[in-house]
Design a protein around this motif. Structure first.
Motif, PDB file in Angstrom:
ATOM      1  N   VAL A 129       0.851  -1.194   0.000  1.00 36.15           N
ATOM      2  CA  VAL A 129       0.000   0.000   0.000  1.00 36.15           C
ATOM      3  C   VAL A 129       0.883   1.238   0.000  1.00 36.15           C
ATOM      4  CG1 VAL A 129      -1.891  -1.149   1.201  1.00 36.15           C
ATOM      5  CG2 VAL A 129      -0.202   0.117   2.523  1.00 36.15           C
ATOM      6  N   GLY A 130       0.357   2.297  -0.556  1.00 35.30           N
ATOM      7  CA  GLY A 130       1.096   3.544  -0.642  1.00 35.30           C
ATOM      8  C   GLY A 130       1.091   4.307   0.671  1.00 35.30           C
ATOM      9  N   PHE A 134     -15.382  -9.549   8.841  1.00 36.33           N
ATOM     10  CA  PHE A 134     -14.030  -9.151   8.508  1.00 36.33           C
ATOM     11  C   PHE A 134     -13.075 -10.332   8.709  1.00 36.33           C
ATOM     12  CE2 PHE A 134     -10.492  -6.011   9.192  1.00 36.33           C
ATOM     13  CZ  PHE A 134     -10.599  -5.458   7.944  1.00 36.33           C
ATOM     14  N   VAL A 135     -12.321 -10.711   7.688  1.00 35.77           N
ATOM     15  CA  VAL A 135     -11.393 -11.833   7.765  1.00 35.77           C
ATOM     16  C   VAL A 135      -9.954 -11.349   7.922  1.00 35.77           C
ATOM     17  CG1 VAL A 135     -10.479 -13.833   6.520  1.00 35.77           C
ATOM     18  CG2 VAL A 135     -12.929 -13.304   6.424  1.00 35.77           C
ATOM     19  N   TRP A 136      -9.608 -10.331   7.158  1.00 36.44           N
ATOM     20  CA  TRP A 136      -8.226  -9.814   7.211  1.00 36.44           C
ATOM     21  C   TRP A 136      -8.207  -8.405   6.658  1.00 36.44           C
ATOM     22  CZ3 TRP A 136      -5.327  -7.855   3.228  1.00 36.44           C
ATOM     23  CH2 TRP A 136      -3.968  -7.597   3.495  1.00 36.44           C
ATOM     24  N   LYS A 137      -7.331  -7.576   7.211  1.00 31.00           N
ATOM     25  CA  LYS A 137      -7.046  -6.286   6.603  1.00 31.00           C
ATOM     26  C   LYS A 137      -5.593  -5.941   6.874  1.00 31.00           C
ATOM     27  CE  LYS A 137      -8.222  -3.027  10.305  1.00 31.00           C
ATOM     28  NZ  LYS A 137      -9.000  -1.805  10.617  1.00 31.00           N
ATOM     29  N   ILE A 138      -5.075  -5.101   6.041  1.00 33.92           N
ATOM     30  CA  ILE A 138      -3.676  -4.748   6.179  1.00 33.92           C
ATOM     31  C   ILE A 138      -3.494  -3.865   7.411  1.00 33.92           C
ATOM     32  CG2 ILE A 138      -3.747  -2.646   4.751  1.00 33.92           C
ATOM     33  CD1 ILE A 138      -1.068  -3.686   3.530  1.00 33.92           C
ATOM     34  N   ARG A 158      10.658   4.766  -1.224  1.00 31.94           N
ATOM     35  CA  ARG A 158       9.758   4.720  -2.384  1.00 31.94           C
ATOM     36  C   ARG A 158       8.298   4.924  -2.017  1.00 31.94           C
ATOM     37  NH1 ARG A 158      10.836   0.132  -6.515  1.00 31.94           N
ATOM     38  NH2 ARG A 158       9.800   1.703  -7.802  1.00 31.94           N
ATOM     39  N   GLU A 159       8.005   5.380  -0.822  1.00 34.20           N
ATOM     40  CA  GLU A 159       6.667   5.756  -0.407  1.00 34.20           C
ATOM     41  C   GLU A 159       5.655   4.620  -0.513  1.00 34.20           C
ATOM     42  OE1 GLU A 159       5.814   9.236  -2.764  1.00 34.20           O
ATOM     43  OE2 GLU A 159       6.480  10.534  -1.154  1.00 34.20           O
ATOM     44  N   PHE A 160       5.992   3.442   0.007  1.00 31.37           N
ATOM     45  CA  PHE A 160       5.004   2.394   0.140  1.00 31.37           C
ATOM     46  C   PHE A 160       5.432   1.451   1.258  1.00 31.37           C
ATOM     47  CE2 PHE A 160       7.825   0.725  -3.231  1.00 31.37           C
ATOM     48  CZ  PHE A 160       8.189  -0.500  -2.698  1.00 31.37           C
ATOM     49  N   VAL A 161       4.456   0.662   1.725  1.00 30.29           N
ATOM     50  CA  VAL A 161       4.747  -0.345   2.751  1.00 30.29           C
ATOM     51  C   VAL A 161       4.363  -1.700   2.196  1.00 30.29           C
ATOM     52  CG1 VAL A 161       4.410   1.276   4.634  1.00 30.29           C
ATOM     53  CG2 VAL A 161       2.494  -0.115   3.866  1.00 30.29           C
ATOM     54  N   SER A 162       5.074  -2.709   2.606  1.00 30.07           N
ATOM     55  CA  SER A 162       4.847  -4.067   2.137  1.00 30.07           C
ATOM     56  C   SER A 162       4.463  -4.945   3.319  1.00 30.07           C
ATOM     57  CB  SER A 162       6.113  -4.614   1.459  1.00 30.07           C
ATOM     58  OG  SER A 162       5.930  -5.957   1.081  1.00 30.07           O
ATOM     59  N   TRP A 185       1.918  -0.894  -6.022  1.00 26.95           N
ATOM     60  CA  TRP A 185       0.823  -1.122  -5.086  1.00 26.95           C
ATOM     61  C   TRP A 185      -0.107  -2.225  -5.588  1.00 26.95           C
ATOM     62  CZ3 TRP A 185      -1.104   4.614  -4.177  1.00 26.95           C
ATOM     63  CH2 TRP A 185      -0.025   5.379  -3.726  1.00 26.95           C
ATOM     64  N   GLY A 186      -0.721  -2.952  -4.657  1.00 28.15           N
ATOM     65  CA  GLY A 186      -1.662  -3.997  -5.013  1.00 28.15           C
ATOM     66  C   GLY A 186      -1.648  -5.114  -4.002  1.00 28.15           C
TER      67      GLY A 186
END
Length: 567
Positions: free
Chosen positions: A62-63, A84-88, A99-103, A150-151
């Motif tokens: 996600v950014g 709700f099963v899962w969320k980041i 690079r302005e995102f998280v993994s 992202w994705g």
């Protein structure tokens, strides 16, 4: 924030890469589902099923906005019961500060069932929007570059992509009005043949603290117009995302009869375009009804079509500062359907934009909008809607609609109703042949109207000569200006010798709406055979078209109307 929906059926047109990849790990096949390459303000979903308990591997990126340290996209998984099963979770992610995102890489145990994975990308930060297109062309930010990364990617030995109707168990769905977009009103009629247990699932928009709904659904008994169920702030809970996203799930047993299921949305925040974070299940924006019984569905439920002809009166899309009128006549008693939308000010406990119906012969109001017979029309709390049937006897009728100086079609000072082109009043005659029962009515061509001096301006004195050939019962309907037991705009009738046989005086008048000095009389007198002269005179202020205070409700009839009641 602002988000747009993206249908998984229109992937190519919008450049969304939705890939279904089959890969191999030795002799074991692993199915992979992936959402990637979304653009800012886009959202997407994949539905999938799990045949047996399995471990699901999740790889999500996600950014991040480095200046505010807030996420610019999100991902989550829910089941087909809305659980709700899962969320980041950012706290569990690895941040790529350059690079302005998280993994985020994780794995969870999935039970057999149907699920959906959602991913959306929020708009770029305001500072990026403020840059010109030329600047962005030569100075692409890291956010623009990193968005390609992202994705979300799902991988398991026991998952399979499915259609949306499979996800929502469509074999038992009686009504499906989901994917609702802005400014939409949808209805569906059903006939219940045998007692039927139903599950109602609705996702919409509202304010729990203020107890107001903006996008919501309801169920009507078609014969009584009683609301047997309504999505409201009392039976709804948070649906995920923005606080205003609400979810209602209810169980209702419908008795044999006809029912109408409806859902209405306002001008913003829907499946078409989100102005804040969407709910966990964006595609369910709307209402669904599912049959829970054991009998074959077609033996319990059949379609019901509530007949609606073209309106016999259509005074809708009414703008500010209008008083509109139209008429119709009925040859016999008739059941009419009325839809009227207007503005009710709670602070003043009155309607300021509203409709009513007057009997043209008696000048009595036979129906009007009230707070009690209307309900919230979506948008701001002051938007109210009448949606019901009334019975009218044979006769001649005038339909009115009045607006004040603000909050009307095309010029709203608060959130508009769900369907803004309903602002006004429309009258229908369902289930009758109009030509046999209904005819237009126009005061000017009505032979029983002996004299009509109306819409009188300032500093005016108007008169008309009338004759009666036999002793006649006469109705006098007059609206003028009066205060402190004195009339300033008023009417009277003189006989042939100049004697006053009737005069509008303050004591015989009552308030006509608007300013207190607007006075109305609805009087009956008897005239002997002879010739008479009808007058109406006004002073230099507060008259038709030039009000110095609030005008009356019936501005059109400012003046005098004389009606012969017996032929």
């Amino acid at each position: 924030m602002y988000f747009k929906k993206i249908s998984h059926n229109s992937v190519a047109a919008i450049g969304l890469m939705l890939m279904l990849i089959l890969s191999w790990r030795g002799v074991t096949s692993a199915m992979t589902l992936e959402l990637r390459h979304l653009e800012p303000t886009q959202a997407a979903v994949i539905y999938f099923s799990v045949e047996s308990q399995t471990r699901l591997f999740i790889d999500a990126v996600v950014g991040m906005d480095r200046s505010s340290k807030s996420p610019l996209s999100a991902a989550w998984i829910t089941d087909n019961q809305g659980q709700f099963v899962w969320k980041i979770e950012l706290s569990e992610c690895e941040i790529d500060r350059g690079r302005e995102f998280v993994s985020c890489k994780s794995d969870i145990i999935m039970e057999p069932g149907c699920y959906m994975v959602n991913y959306y990308v929020s708009p770029l930060p305001v500072k990026q929007k403020q840059k010109s297109w030329l600047w962005r062309l030569f100075h692409k930010s890291e956010t623009y570059e990193s968005i390609k990364e992202w994705g979300i990617r799902l991988e398991s030995d026991s998952i399979e992509q499915i259609r949306s109707d499979e996800f929502y168990a469509s074999k038992n769905i009686v009504v499906d009005m989901s994917h609702m977009t802005d400014n939409q009103y949808r209805t569906k009629g059903i006939t219940i043949l045998n007692k039927a247990p139903m599950e109602i699932h609705a996702v919409g928009e509202g304010d729990l603290q203020k107890r107001i709904m903006f996008d919501y659904g309801w169920i009507l008994d078609a014969s009584t117009r009683a609301r047997i169920w309504k999505m409201n702030a009392y039976n709804s809970v948070h649906a995920g995302g923005a606080d205003k996203n609400l979810f209602a799930r209810d169980f209702l047993t419908l008795q044999p009869g006809n029912y109408i299921i409806s859902f209405i949305t306002d001008e913003s925040h829907s499946y078409e375009s989100w102005n804040d974070t969407p709910p966990y299940d964006p595609a369910s924006w709307g209402i669904r009804m599912r049959y829970l019984g054991d009998q074959p569905l077609d033996s319990v439920v059949t379609p019901f079509q509530e007949y609606r002809s073209e309106p016999i009166v259509d005074l809708t899309r009414v703008v500010n500062n209008r008083c509109l009128m139209d008429g119709f006549s009925l040859k016999k008693g008739t059941r009419l359907y009325i839809r009227a939308c207007g503005e009710y000010l709670i602070s003043r406990k009155k309607f300021v934009d509203h409709g009513w119906i007057m009997n043209a012969s008696t000048r009595e109001i036979v129906w009007s909008m009230t707070y009690e017979n209307t309900f919230h029309a979506g948008g701001h709390a002051k938007n109210r809607l009448f949606d019901d049937f009334i019975e009218l006897d044979a006769g001649k009728y005038l339909v009115f609609y009045l607006t004040d100086a603000e909050h009307a079609y095309g010029s709203w000072n608060e959130r508009p109703p769900g369907l803004d082109d309903w602002w006004g009043i429309a009258v229908y005659a369902p289930n009758v042949e109009p030509k046999t029962v209904i005819a237009p009515y126009d005061e000017e061509s009505d032979s029983s109207v002996l004299a009509q001096l109306i819409q009188v301006g300032a500093k005016s004195k108007r008169t008309k000569k009338v004759s009666v050939t036999d002793t006649s019962l006469i109705r006098i309907y007059a609206i003028g200006e009066g205060d402190k037991y004195q009339m300033y705009d008023y009417g009277w009738i003189e006989d042939e010798a100049g004697n006053i046989v009737w005069m509008m005086n303050y004591k015989s008048t009552f308030e006509a709406g608007g300013a207190q000095k607007n006075r109305l009389t609805n009087d009956l007198i008897q005239l002997l055979p002879g010739t008479y002269r009808v007058y109406f005179e006004s002073d230099d202020s507060h008259s038709y078209g030039d009000w110095n205070d609030m005008p009356p409700d019936d501005q059109i009839h400012w003046g005098i109307t004389v009606i012969k009641l017996n032929d």
